[in-house]
Design a protein around this motif. Structure first.
Motif, PDB file in Angstrom:
ATOM      1  N   ALA A 103       0.426 -37.431  33.267  1.00  0.00           N
ATOM      2  CA  ALA A 103       0.650 -38.017  34.593  1.00  0.00           C
ATOM      3  C   ALA A 103       0.142 -37.098  35.694  1.00  0.00           C
ATOM      4  N   LYS A 104       0.371 -35.805  35.548  1.00  0.00           N
ATOM      5  CA  LYS A 104      -0.098 -34.854  36.561  1.00  0.00           C
ATOM      6  C   LYS A 104      -1.623 -34.788  36.592  1.00  0.00           C
ATOM      7  N   LEU A 105      -2.245 -34.879  35.433  1.00  0.00           N
ATOM      8  CA  LEU A 105      -3.709 -34.872  35.392  1.00  0.00           C
ATOM      9  C   LEU A 105      -4.278 -36.112  36.069  1.00  0.00           C
ATOM     10  N   ARG A 106      -3.639 -37.246  35.896  1.00  0.00           N
ATOM     11  CA  ARG A 106      -4.117 -38.478  36.532  1.00  0.00           C
ATOM     12  C   ARG A 106      -4.049 -38.395  38.060  1.00  0.00           C
ATOM     13  N   ASP A 107      -3.102 -37.593  38.567  1.00  0.00           N
ATOM     14  CA  ASP A 107      -2.946 -37.451  40.011  1.00  0.00           C
ATOM     15  C   ASP A 107      -3.791 -36.313  40.584  1.00  0.00           C
ATOM     16  N   ALA A 108      -4.503 -35.587  39.749  1.00  0.00           N
ATOM     17  CA  ALA A 108      -5.259 -34.418  40.195  1.00  0.00           C
ATOM     18  C   ALA A 108      -6.749 -34.725  40.285  1.00  0.00           C
ATOM     19  N   SER A 109      -7.434 -33.953  41.117  1.00  0.00           N
ATOM     20  CA  SER A 109      -8.885 -34.086  41.235  1.00  0.00           C
ATOM     21  C   SER A 109      -9.612 -32.958  40.523  1.00  0.00           C
ATOM     22  N   ALA A 110      -8.885 -31.867  40.234  1.00  0.00           N
ATOM     23  CA  ALA A 110      -9.491 -30.710  39.571  1.00  0.00           C
ATOM     24  C   ALA A 110      -8.392 -29.979  38.809  1.00  0.00           C
ATOM     25  N   LEU A 111      -8.811 -29.058  37.957  1.00  0.00           N
ATOM     26  CA  LEU A 111      -7.877 -28.339  37.093  1.00  0.00           C
ATOM     27  C   LEU A 111      -8.151 -26.844  37.179  1.00  0.00           C
ATOM     28  N   LEU A 112      -7.103 -26.056  37.418  1.00  0.00           N
ATOM     29  CA  LEU A 112      -7.175 -24.599  37.394  1.00  0.00           C
ATOM     30  C   LEU A 112      -6.341 -24.113  36.220  1.00  0.00           C
ATOM     31  N   VAL A 113      -6.988 -23.487  35.244  1.00  0.00           N
ATOM     32  CA  VAL A 113      -6.316 -23.006  34.044  1.00  0.00           C
ATOM     33  C   VAL A 113      -6.252 -21.482  34.104  1.00  0.00           C
ATOM     34  N   CYS A 114      -5.038 -20.943  34.248  1.00  0.00           N
ATOM     35  CA  CYS A 114      -4.829 -19.498  34.333  1.00  0.00           C
ATOM     36  C   CYS A 114      -4.207 -19.014  33.025  1.00  0.00           C
ATOM     37  N   LEU A 115      -4.744 -17.926  32.494  1.00  0.00           N
ATOM     38  CA  LEU A 115      -4.330 -17.463  31.174  1.00  0.00           C
ATOM     39  C   LEU A 115      -4.090 -15.956  31.164  1.00  0.00           C
ATOM     40  N   ASP A 116      -2.960 -15.569  30.601  1.00  0.00           N
ATOM     41  CA  ASP A 116      -2.721 -14.174  30.277  1.00  0.00           C
ATOM     42  C   ASP A 116      -3.660 -13.784  29.132  1.00  0.00           C
ATOM     43  N   PHE A 117      -3.789 -12.496  28.863  1.00  0.00           N
ATOM     44  CA  PHE A 117      -4.689 -12.050  27.789  1.00  0.00           C
ATOM     45  C   PHE A 117      -3.916 -11.695  26.520  1.00  0.00           C
ATOM     46  N   ASP A 118      -3.211 -10.549  26.526  1.00  0.00           N
ATOM     47  CA  ASP A 118      -2.502 -10.087  25.324  1.00  0.00           C
ATOM     48  C   ASP A 118      -1.358 -11.040  24.981  1.00  0.00           C
ATOM     49  N   GLY A 119      -1.335 -11.503  23.738  1.00  0.00           N
ATOM     50  CA  GLY A 119      -0.300 -12.408  23.292  1.00  0.00           C
ATOM     51  C   GLY A 119      -0.564 -13.861  23.630  1.00  0.00           C
ATOM     52  N   THR A 120      -1.636 -14.109  24.370  1.00  0.00           N
ATOM     53  CA  THR A 120      -1.970 -15.478  24.771  1.00  0.00           C
ATOM     54  C   THR A 120      -3.351 -15.856  24.257  1.00  0.00           C
ATOM     55  N   LEU A 121      -4.383 -15.194  24.750  1.00  0.00           N
ATOM     56  CA  LEU A 121      -5.729 -15.383  24.215  1.00  0.00           C
ATOM     57  C   LEU A 121      -5.980 -14.481  23.022  1.00  0.00           C
ATOM     58  N   ALA A 122      -5.326 -13.331  23.015  1.00  0.00           N
ATOM     59  CA  ALA A 122      -5.500 -12.337  21.951  1.00  0.00           C
ATOM     60  C   ALA A 122      -4.163 -12.082  21.268  1.00  0.00           C
ATOM     61  N   PRO A 123      -4.126 -11.992  19.955  1.00  0.00           N
ATOM     62  CA  PRO A 123      -2.879 -11.643  19.263  1.00  0.00           C
ATOM     63  C   PRO A 123      -2.436 -10.234  19.650  1.00  0.00           C
ATOM     64  N   ILE A 124      -1.128 -10.011  19.657  1.00  0.00           N
ATOM     65  CA  ILE A 124      -0.595  -8.671  19.897  1.00  0.00           C
ATOM     66  C   ILE A 124      -0.941  -7.788  18.698  1.00  0.00           C
ATOM     67  N   VAL A 125      -1.465  -6.581  18.978  1.00  0.00           N
ATOM     68  CA  VAL A 125      -1.823  -5.638  17.923  1.00  0.00           C
ATOM     69  C   VAL A 125      -1.159  -4.294  18.214  1.00  0.00           C
ATOM     70  N   ASP A 126      -1.047  -3.454  17.178  1.00  0.00           N
ATOM     71  CA  ASP A 126      -0.398  -2.155  17.345  1.00  0.00           C
ATOM     72  C   ASP A 126      -1.171  -1.246  18.291  1.00  0.00           C
ATOM     73  N   GLU A 127      -2.491  -1.300  18.227  1.00  0.00           N
ATOM     74  CA  GLU A 127      -3.339  -0.462  19.061  1.00  0.00           C
ATOM     75  C   GLU A 127      -3.946  -1.300  20.180  1.00  0.00           C
ATOM     76  N   PRO A 128      -3.513  -1.114  21.435  1.00  0.00           N
ATOM     77  CA  PRO A 128      -3.988  -1.959  22.539  1.00  0.00           C
ATOM     78  C   PRO A 128      -5.502  -1.996  22.695  1.00  0.00           C
ATOM     79  N   ASP A 129      -6.170  -0.884  22.383  1.00  0.00           N
ATOM     80  CA  ASP A 129      -7.630  -0.863  22.531  1.00  0.00           C
ATOM     81  C   ASP A 129      -8.323  -1.793  21.549  1.00  0.00           C
ATOM     82  N   ALA A 130      -7.607  -2.192  20.497  1.00  0.00           N
ATOM     83  CA  ALA A 130      -8.210  -3.061  19.480  1.00  0.00           C
ATOM     84  C   ALA A 130      -8.015  -4.538  19.785  1.00  0.00           C
TER      85      ALA A 130
END
Length: 285
Positions: free
Chosen positions: A18-45
């Motif tokens: 319903a919200k998409l039908r009422d919108a003219s555009a979409l802004l998708v905001c994403l965290d990185f660690d744990g969202t786009l990338a799995p959590i790992v023991d070594e942050p640099d990896a």
């Protein structure tokens, strides 16, 4: 806004459609660690999954969809790890890269020397404790404790608190995230503020979706809800987000759904029929 357990994304689809039908555009905001990338023991990896990288590339090529990566990592760090995106926010929103123009919160810039001093002191003070890692991100600092024995973590926190109080005084503050202690300037600013700035620069009637997994993402959830949609990655612990998915793999499915069904639902785009149905999005159960 009161916090309640977020609902599985499948249960949120009627509201999202319903919200998409009422919108003219979409802004998708994403965290990185744990969202786009799995959590790992070594942050640099840490690295985004190949599927999430592909989904982001498709989003970048889709008209009327803008993307932003909003991370606790330093801007240069997160920008080098994932893309393409319309905008990047680093250090929990204290620095923002939008259309190639970088802005930095003035108080954070002024207190960067204090952060550096605290990080330098902690590198020495915490060195005898196995598993600790101190990361100086210029505007903020992070003490990683994921590999520290649970019985020792209170000692790490006490030493970190002491260093922040002695050196930073009222100018710095200490907060906690998932297996991290965050050292930052004492300013009323967070990921939610960065998202609000991105929304202000977006076309009218843009729907904002924010996806994240950590405590620092709560300010962004509060910023977008209820007009937009917050999606928490993880369990059903109380959150300002109204929806949830289970893992970075399920984030991929959500992004792919937005590219296919989601964009077709946007206002003034009735020429195409959605290519997927709600039942095809099997997430967050």
């Amino acid at each position: 806004m009161s916090e309640t357990p977020p609902r599985p994304i499948v249960a949120c689809l009627p509201r999202l459609r319903a919200k998409l039908r009422d919108a003219s555009a979409l802004l998708v905001c994403l965290d990185f660690d744990g969202t786009l990338a799995p959590i790992v023991d070594e942050p640099d990896a840490a690295a985004p999954t190949a599927e999430n990288e592909a989904a982001l590339e498709t989003l970048a090529d889709t008209e009327r969809i803008s993307t932003a990566i909003v991370s606790g990592r330093a801007l240069a760090d997160v920008r080098a790890r994932v893309g393409p995106a319309t905008a990047y926010a680093g250090n929990h929103g204290l620095e923002l890269d939008r259309d190639g123009s970088v802005t930095v919160h003035p108080a954070a810039r002024e207190r960067a020397t204090l952060v550096e001093t605290v990080c330098g002191l902690l590198e020495v003070a915490l060195d005898p404790i196995p598993g600790t890692r101190v990361e100086n991100k210029r505007l903020t600092g992070t003490v990683h404790v994921r590999q520290v024995l649970p019985v020792t973590r209170p000692i790490v926190r006490e030493l970190t608190r002491d260093a922040v109080d002695r050196i930073g005084g009222d100018d710095l503050e200490l907060s906690s995230g998932k297996c991290v202690l965050e050292i930052s300037p004492s300013v009323s600013w967070g990921k939610g503020d960065a998202v609000c700035r991105l929304e202000t620069a977006s076309p009218d009637d843009t729907l904002t979706i924010y996806v994240g997994d950590d405590v620092t993402d709560e300010s962004a959830f509060r910023a977008v809800e209820p007009d937009g949609v917050g999606v928490r990655v993880g369990d059903d612990s109380p959150s300002a987000a109204s929806c949830r998915v289970r893992s970075p793999d399920d984030v991929t499915s959500l992004l792919e759904w937005l590219v296919t069904t989601g964009v077709d639902l946007l206002e003034n785009d009735r020429s195409r029929s959605p290519s997927t149905t709600d039942t095809d999005l099997d997430l967050g159960n």
